[in-house]
Design a protein around this motif. Structure first.
Motif, mmCIF file in Angstrom:
data_model
loop_
_atom_site.group_PDB
_atom_site.id
_atom_site.type_symbol
_atom_site.label_atom_id
_atom_site.label_comp_id
_atom_site.label_asym_id
_atom_site.label_seq_id
_atom_site.Cartn_x
_atom_site.Cartn_y
_atom_site.Cartn_z
ATOM 1 N N LYS A 152 0.837 -1.190 0.000
ATOM 2 C CA LYS A 152 0.000 0.000 0.000
ATOM 3 C C LYS A 152 0.878 1.248 0.000
ATOM 4 C CE LYS A 152 -4.160 -1.990 2.015
ATOM 5 N NZ LYS A 152 -5.233 -1.848 3.025
ATOM 6 N N THR A 153 0.267 2.374 -0.257
ATOM 7 C CA THR A 153 1.042 3.592 -0.417
ATOM 8 C C THR A 153 0.480 4.704 0.449
ATOM 9 O OG1 THR A 153 1.898 5.181 -2.052
ATOM 10 C CG2 THR A 153 -0.345 4.373 -2.371
ATOM 11 N N SER A 154 1.302 5.694 0.719
ATOM 12 C CA SER A 154 0.865 6.898 1.411
ATOM 13 C C SER A 154 0.904 8.043 0.410
ATOM 14 C CB SER A 154 1.765 7.195 2.614
ATOM 15 O OG SER A 154 3.125 7.297 2.196
ATOM 16 N N GLN A 202 -9.173 17.426 -4.206
ATOM 17 C CA GLN A 202 -9.533 16.201 -3.492
ATOM 18 C C GLN A 202 -8.975 14.963 -4.187
ATOM 19 O OE1 GLN A 202 -13.790 16.241 -3.095
ATOM 20 N NE2 GLN A 202 -13.791 17.893 -1.580
ATOM 21 N N ARG A 203 -8.892 15.018 -5.529
ATOM 22 C CA ARG A 203 -8.320 13.887 -6.256
ATOM 23 C C ARG A 203 -6.895 13.638 -5.814
ATOM 24 N NH1 ARG A 203 -9.144 9.818 -6.854
ATOM 25 N NH2 ARG A 203 -11.132 10.299 -7.850
ATOM 26 N N PHE A 204 -6.090 14.696 -5.720
ATOM 27 C CA PHE A 204 -4.701 14.541 -5.292
ATOM 28 C C PHE A 204 -4.603 14.122 -3.823
ATOM 29 C CE2 PHE A 204 -4.071 17.218 -9.050
ATOM 30 C CZ PHE A 204 -3.012 16.554 -9.657
ATOM 31 N N GLU A 205 -5.524 14.585 -3.018
ATOM 32 C CA GLU A 205 -5.507 14.230 -1.598
ATOM 33 C C GLU A 205 -5.912 12.782 -1.369
ATOM 34 O OE1 GLU A 205 -8.114 17.072 0.169
ATOM 35 O OE2 GLU A 205 -6.571 18.636 0.343
ATOM 36 N N ASN A 206 -6.747 12.249 -2.263
ATOM 37 C CA ASN A 206 -7.322 10.916 -2.034
ATOM 38 C C ASN A 206 -6.776 9.824 -2.949
ATOM 39 O OD1 ASN A 206 -9.028 12.018 -0.070
ATOM 40 N ND2 ASN A 206 -10.613 12.489 -1.574
ATOM 41 N N THR A 207 -5.847 10.153 -3.833
ATOM 42 C CA THR A 207 -5.335 9.158 -4.783
ATOM 43 C C THR A 207 -4.807 7.921 -4.082
ATOM 44 O OG1 THR A 207 -4.812 10.749 -6.527
ATOM 45 C CG2 THR A 207 -3.555 8.705 -6.526
ATOM 46 N N HIS A 208 -4.000 8.111 -3.042
ATOM 47 C CA HIS A 208 -3.419 6.956 -2.341
ATOM 48 C C HIS A 208 -4.493 6.144 -1.626
ATOM 49 C CE1 HIS A 208 -3.716 9.930 0.853
ATOM 50 N NE2 HIS A 208 -3.435 9.000 1.750
ATOM 51 N N LEU A 209 -5.550 6.802 -1.166
ATOM 52 C CA LEU A 209 -6.635 6.091 -0.491
ATOM 53 C C LEU A 209 -7.401 5.213 -1.482
ATOM 54 C CD1 LEU A 209 -8.016 8.977 1.762
ATOM 55 C CD2 LEU A 209 -6.388 7.165 2.397
ATOM 56 N N GLU A 210 -7.630 5.734 -2.692
ATOM 57 C CA GLU A 210 -8.311 4.959 -3.719
ATOM 58 C C GLU A 210 -7.472 3.749 -4.135
ATOM 59 O OE1 GLU A 210 -11.332 5.295 -4.872
ATOM 60 O OE2 GLU A 210 -11.775 7.086 -3.687
ATOM 61 N N TYR A 211 -6.168 3.965 -4.232
ATOM 62 C CA TYR A 211 -5.269 2.862 -4.587
ATOM 63 C C TYR A 211 -5.318 1.771 -3.517
ATOM 64 C CZ TYR A 211 -0.981 0.327 -5.724
ATOM 65 O OH TYR A 211 -0.072 -0.664 -6.030
ATOM 66 N N ASN A 212 -5.224 2.164 -2.264
ATOM 67 C CA ASN A 212 -5.255 1.191 -1.167
ATOM 68 C C ASN A 212 -6.604 0.473 -1.095
ATOM 69 O OD1 ASN A 212 -2.656 1.963 -0.516
ATOM 70 N ND2 ASN A 212 -3.288 3.368 1.101
#
Length: 288
Positions: free
Chosen positions: A200-202, A222-232
């Motif tokens: 997973k990524t941060s 919000q896309r840039f803030e949440n990209t890692h959350l969507e990936y995880n």
């Protein structure tokens, strides 16, 4: 793109993750597939660099993706640090037009012929809404769709216009579009990864920078803030997928030698050979 849900022809799916110059690994896997004449898919999804690999795979051009990646890594027309602060950016992503047309010609007509009766989606990120868009390319838009999917903010020109809409790299909105594929009819999915399983990524530095640079557009911020959350979230879906879905993954055991921006011919070649072996091992498991 059309809704694929429930269509019998979209049951077996190939997803190719992006990863910049790590695409050398994916090229190796797909060349192994070509060597053994393996293409049993009827639904193809490419993300960023994965869209390049998918294109050469569908056109049955053995080792051409590897050649294209190596060319992009060494050609100053593509990558030039003197352009870092210019509108073109460090990487001149439009140069892929030249590569696909003359340097390592991409046989788009053959790719389309080979995918007749099948479905293809290239993942893009809408620059206004920040949402993923799953684009169905044709002979006229294929190269532009690939470029749009690979248009990284900050290191390239940052946006590419396709059908009158501004897009950027598809990996920012749906780097592993497994859940979308499932919702659209996929029952068996093979994923070619450029990152190790379960890693997973941060939030990365481009994500941090993007959240500030695009603060005037709250949806894009919000896309840039949440990209890692969507990936995880995608990793969680893979590890706990629905009972009627089978997911198989081909991935490196540890981080590849090349990176999204960092590369050398040696690192790309090493990753490519690793991918070839991983592809062969995958096919051997299918016959056992």
């Amino acid at each position: 793109m059309s809704n694929l849900k429930g269509r019998a022809k979209t049951k077996k799916t190939l997803i190719i993750q992006g990863g910049g110059f790590r695409t050398g690994f994916s090229a190796g896997v797909l060349d192994a597939f070509q060597t053994y004449d393996y293409n049993e898919f009827d639904f193809y999804i490419g993300v960023s660099g994965g869209a390049i690999a998918l294109s050469y795979y569908l056109s049955e051009q053995y080792k051409c993706c590897f050649d294209a990646i190596c060319l992009l890594a060494t050609d100053k027309e593509f990558m030039n640090y003197n352009r870092m602060m210019s509108p073109t950016g460090l990487m001149n992503i439009d140069y892929f037009h030249v590569v696909a047309e003359t340097k390592v010609p991409l046989n788009i007509k053959k790719a389309i012929a080979n995918s007749k009766g099948k479905e293809i989606a290239i993942v893009l990120t809408n620059r206004t809404t920040g949402k993923p868009h799953y684009y169905h390319p044709n002979s006229k838009t294929w190269s532009d769709a690939v470029i749009a999917s690979c248009t990284l903010p900050f290191v390239t020109k940052g946006k590419h216009v396709l059908d009158g809409v501004e897009y950027m790299d598809g990996g920012w909105s749906d780097a592993l579009p497994v859940e979308w594929a499932y919702k659209n009819g996929a029952k068996e999915i093979v994923i070619i990864r450029t990152t190790p399983l379960n890693l997973k990524t941060s939030q990365t530095w481009p994500d941090y920078f993007g959240s500030f640079a695009f603060s005037s557009n709250k949806k894009l911020q919000q896309r840039f803030e949440n990209t890692h959350l969507e990936y995880n979230k995608s990793i969680d879906f893979i590890n706990d997928c629905p009972e009627d879905l089978v997911i198989k993954q081909i991935a490196p055991d540890s981080p590849l030698m090349a990176g999204t921006y960092i590369n050398s011919i040696n690192s790309i070649t090493s990753d490519y050979r690793y991918g070839v072996q991983a592809g062969v091992d995958f096919l051997k498991c299918l016959t056992n």
